[in-house]
Scaffold this motif. Structure first.
Motif: not given
Length: 204
Positions: A149-157, A161-168, A188-189, A194-196
């Protein structure tokens, strides 16, 4: 080291080989044991039909964008554009590094990282011992959800992508993986809708 190249190699290896994984990363791919070991470790026992949809960082970004776009259309506003999912230069490297760390953390979330594959990664440096050392360190001590979460910060894109990769990586959804994904989406807020939409891009 080049994180984008490494991530592309891992995703491409998985896409090309599909269901041909064997117990030994050295035997599975006819060489390239470092990349083969990473691919096999991240995706061991997972739904490879789904995994083969993504063969590059560009494909990952494309799917994340469409998941995000569908969510934004339902909200009637757009704060992130397709170009945000196609970074270049240092930003692309940051994305790739964060996605790789997230995938490794997701693979470790159910406690099923294979020790033989871990040793392969530690031993097979190829022509890039720096990459091998980085990977070995990540597998010994995967990033926490707070780190991601700290690495992602406020970058919504990047968050998408990070969540999609984890779900993969967490295709089969063991109890521990379900908890990991829930905690990750919260950190990641990410909105539940959006997750769905992101998961729908993978056919889940």
């Amino acid at each position: 080291m080049n994180f984008t190249r490494l991530l592309n190699q891992v995703l491409s290896t998985v896409q090309k080989k599909g269901n041909t994984f064997s117990d030994s990363p050295l035997n599975s791919f006819g060489g390239g044991a470092l990349v083969a070991g990473v691919a096999s470790m991240l995706l061991n026992g997972k739904n490879r039909k789904t995994i083969t949809k993504i063969g590059s960082t560009a494909a990952l970004g494309y799917l994340a964008y469409w998941g995000y776009q569908m969510w934004q259309q339902n909200k009637g506003q757009a704060t992130v554009t397709q170009s945000d999912f196609q970074p270049a230069g240092e930003t692309e490297e940051t994305y790739s590094r964060t996605v790789l760390r997230t995938m490794i953390a997701a693979a470790a979330s159910d406690g099923m990282i294979d020790e033989a594959e871990r040793r392969t990664i530690e031993q097979e440096s190829g022509t890039d011992p720096e990459t091998a050392a980085w990977l070995a360190a990540e597998y010994r001590l995967p990033a926490s959800i707070e780190d991601i979460a700290a690495a992602v910060g406020n970058d919504e894109a990047l968050a998408a992508e990070a969540y999609l990769a984890a779900r993969l990586v967490c295709a089969d959804l063991s109890r521990k993986e379900t908890v990991f994904l829930a905690r990750l989406s919260q950190a990641l807020e990410l909105d539940d809708n959006l997750v769905e939409n992101l998961e729908r891009q993978l056919g889940f």
